[in-house]
Design an enzyme around this catalytic site. Structure first.
Site, short mmCIF file in Angstrom:
data_model
loop_
_atom_site.label_atom_id
_atom_site.label_comp_id
_atom_site.label_asym_id
_atom_site.label_seq_id
_atom_site.Cartn_x
_atom_site.Cartn_y
_atom_site.Cartn_z
N GLU A 93 -8.35 0.35 4.72
CA GLU A 93 -7.85 0.02 3.37
C GLU A 93 -7.73 -1.46 3.16
OE1 GLU A 93 -4.46 3.42 2.92
OE2 GLU A 93 -3.91 1.34 2.67
N CYS A 106 -5.36 -8.32 0.42
CA CYS A 106 -4.63 -7.90 1.61
C CYS A 106 -5.59 -7.09 2.47
CB CYS A 106 -3.43 -7.05 1.19
SG CYS A 106 -2.57 -6.29 2.57
N CYS A 113 -2.92 1.89 13.93
CA CYS A 113 -2.02 0.90 14.55
C CYS A 113 -1.24 1.62 15.64
CB CYS A 113 -1.04 0.38 13.50
SG CYS A 113 0.08 -0.91 14.11
N CYS A 117 6.07 1.48 13.96
CA CYS A 117 7.20 1.21 13.05
C CYS A 117 7.52 2.47 12.26
CB CYS A 117 6.88 0.04 12.11
SG CYS A 117 6.59 -1.50 12.98
N CYS A 120 6.33 3.00 8.44
CA CYS A 120 4.96 2.62 8.10
C CYS A 120 3.99 3.78 8.29
CB CYS A 120 4.54 1.43 8.95
SG CYS A 120 2.88 0.84 8.59
N GLU A 161 -1.89 -4.26 13.64
CA GLU A 161 -1.10 -5.41 14.09
C GLU A 161 -2.11 -6.50 14.48
OE1 GLU A 161 1.92 -6.80 14.25
OE2 GLU A 161 0.88 -8.37 15.34
N SER A 192 0.62 -11.55 9.14
CA SER A 192 1.93 -10.93 9.35
C SER A 192 1.95 -10.20 10.69
CB SER A 192 2.20 -9.95 8.21
OG SER A 192 3.45 -9.33 8.37
N CYS A 334 1.34 1.46 2.71
CA CYS A 334 0.28 1.04 3.64
C CYS A 334 -0.23 2.21 4.46
CB CYS A 334 0.83 0.05 4.68
SG CYS A 334 1.55 -1.41 4.03
N1 SAH Z 1 1.55 -5.23 11.76
C1 SAH Z 1 1.86 -6.35 10.93
C2 SAH Z 1 1.11 -6.38 9.61
C3 SAH Z 1 0.90 -5.10 8.86
S1 SAH Z 1 2.27 -4.42 7.98
C4 SAH Z 1 3.34 -6.44 10.72
O1 SAH Z 1 4.07 -5.60 11.22
O2 SAH Z 1 3.80 -7.40 10.11
C5 SAH Z 1 2.60 -5.56 6.68
C6 SAH Z 1 4.05 -5.56 6.25
O3 SAH Z 1 4.36 -4.35 5.54
C7 SAH Z 1 5.02 -5.64 7.42
O4 SAH Z 1 6.09 -6.49 7.08
C8 SAH Z 1 5.49 -4.19 7.51
O5 SAH Z 1 6.70 -4.10 8.21
C9 SAH Z 1 5.56 -3.80 6.05
N2 SAH Z 1 5.56 -2.37 5.79
C10 SAH Z 1 4.91 -1.38 6.40
N3 SAH Z 1 5.17 -0.19 5.84
C11 SAH Z 1 6.01 -0.43 4.82
C12 SAH Z 1 6.65 0.40 3.87
N4 SAH Z 1 6.48 1.72 3.85
N5 SAH Z 1 7.44 -0.21 2.95
C13 SAH Z 1 7.61 -1.55 2.95
N6 SAH Z 1 7.04 -2.39 3.83
C14 SAH Z 1 6.26 -1.82 4.77
#
Ligand code: SAH
Length: 350
Positions: A93, A106, A113, A117, A120, A161, A192, A334
């Site tokens: 995406e 973006c 990944c 988290c 996510c 990541e 990020s 995402c």
């Molecule tokens: N892996 C990297 C980059 C990808 S995620 C990272 O962790 O930073 C990009 C951003 O979106 C990160 O800050 C992540 O924590 C946030 N993110 C992911 N899922 C989300 C969600 N459902 N709502 C809000 N932010 C989210």
């Protein structure tokens, strides 16, 4: 024989490849220009090369051009969410956003990944594979071709990541910011990370002029561990020390991302704790109400509480912005579009 992925090569590497094919060095410059400036998708478009060379390139090399598997366009603000089909059947995406100051995209750094988290969607099925530098670039180029607009800003905040794919990321950063390459200023690029400490330190030593954003999301280790498995590997103190090092090495102010989850990390006391961590640092905090995903119980903080959290940070003179939500009508958090399409594909495939 595996084909050579030309879009992932820096100009000197491309020269070596062409030299090994018995071609003159200036051919590398021509091909580099076709790939990065004219965004060619096929060797037959490279009309200043001989027919024989084009055929040879076709047989021995690849350009990693994507097909668009899906594109949702917001009726509210024109934000576009693309799903691209990769040559091996994976789907990734990317998002295209138009602002008054330019076009920001973006992009994803991995298919899937493995960071886990909790909030996510990208990580729900684990990691499929790393993307090559060329596949990161192609997301930008494919959106430029499709919209006819020049991209001015790139954020590596899609699936994956980036520092878990550091070698390809670094190559991508060199190619996209090369004057003869993608031509996008490093100042307009943000990467990020969820906070891989040793990789943050080694990225700092590359001395890129890009912005690094750290996904912090919690003001103490105990809470962060419930949201992000990476917090079991590194404490917040170690992580912030690596971020301070990044700032010292590059002179680039850090960004801290904080997704607000209702009743979990959005209380005034937590804002004060966060302010305590960041006070006095030359940094910027981005607040974003969490985007709820179906598979998890997290819900977003409502606007008045987001504002209250912001004010609390501002009392400690911290720069804070609340991230504007574009494309709210096509919004899937995402990784959700990718999952839907990938599953559709798998069903079609039996
Ligand atoms: N892996 C990297 C980059 C990808 S995620 C990272 O962790 O930073 C990009 C951003 O979106 C990160 O800050 C992540 O924590 C946030 N993110 C992911 N899922 C989300 C969600 N459902 N709502 C809000 N932010 C989210």
């Amino acid at each position: 024989m595996k084909k050579i992925d030309l879009k992932s090569l820096e100009l000197p590497e491309l020269k070596t490849v062409l030299a090994e094919m018995g071609e003159k060095p200036f051919r590398a410059g021509q091909i580099y220009q076709w790939i990065h400036q004219k965004k060619a998708t096929a060797f037959e478009q490279m009309t200043n090369l001989s027919e024989a060379l084009r055929v040879r390139l076709q047989n021995e090399c690849e350009l990693s051009a994507f097909q668009i598997a899906d594109c949702q366009i917001s009726k509210m603000d024109g934000t576009r969410k693309y799903a691209f089909l990769l040559s091996d059947g994976n789907i990734i995406e990317s998002v295209y956003m138009k602002y008054h100051h330019g076009v920001s995209v973006c992009i994803s750094s991995q298919a899937g990944c493995r960071m886990g988290c909790r909030f996510c969607a990208s990580t729900l099925d684990g990691l499929a594979r790393n993307l090559s530098a060329g596949e990161m670039l192609e997301q930008v180029y494919a959106m430029e071709r499709d919209t006819g607009e020049r991209v001015s800003h790139v954020v590596v905040m899609g699936s994956g990541e980036p520092l878990d794919n550091k070698e390809n990321l670094i190559k991508f950063l060199r190619l996209i910011s090369d004057d003869q390459g993608g031509g996008i200023s490093q100042r307009n690029i943000t990467v990020s990370t969820c906070g891989l400490v040793s990789e943050i330190r080694s990225l700092a030593k590359e001395r890129f002029g890009i912005t690094l954003a750290l996904s912090l999301h919690a003001p103490n280790d105990e809470l962060r561990r419930t949201m992000m498995p990476v917090a079991n590997r590194y404490t917040i103190a170690e992580t912030l020390a690596a971020c301070d090092f990044y700032f010292e090495e590059t002179g680039r102010r850090m960004s801290y991302e904080y997704s607000l989850v209702r009743g979990v990390n959005d209380q005034p006391e937590q804002a004060r704790q966060l302010a305590g961590l960041l006070k006095g640092k030359n940094c910027h905090v981005n607040l974003i109400p969490v985007n709820p995903i179906r598979e998890r119980e997290y819900r977003e903080t409502m606007a008045p509480e987001v504002e209250r959290f912001k004010k609390e940070l501002e009392k400690s003179r911290i720069n804070v912005t609340i991230r504007r939500r574009l494309g709210a009508d096509i919004d899937s958090a995402c990784g959700q579009l990718r999952r839907r399409i990938q599953r559709g594909n798998m069903r079609e495939g039996g």
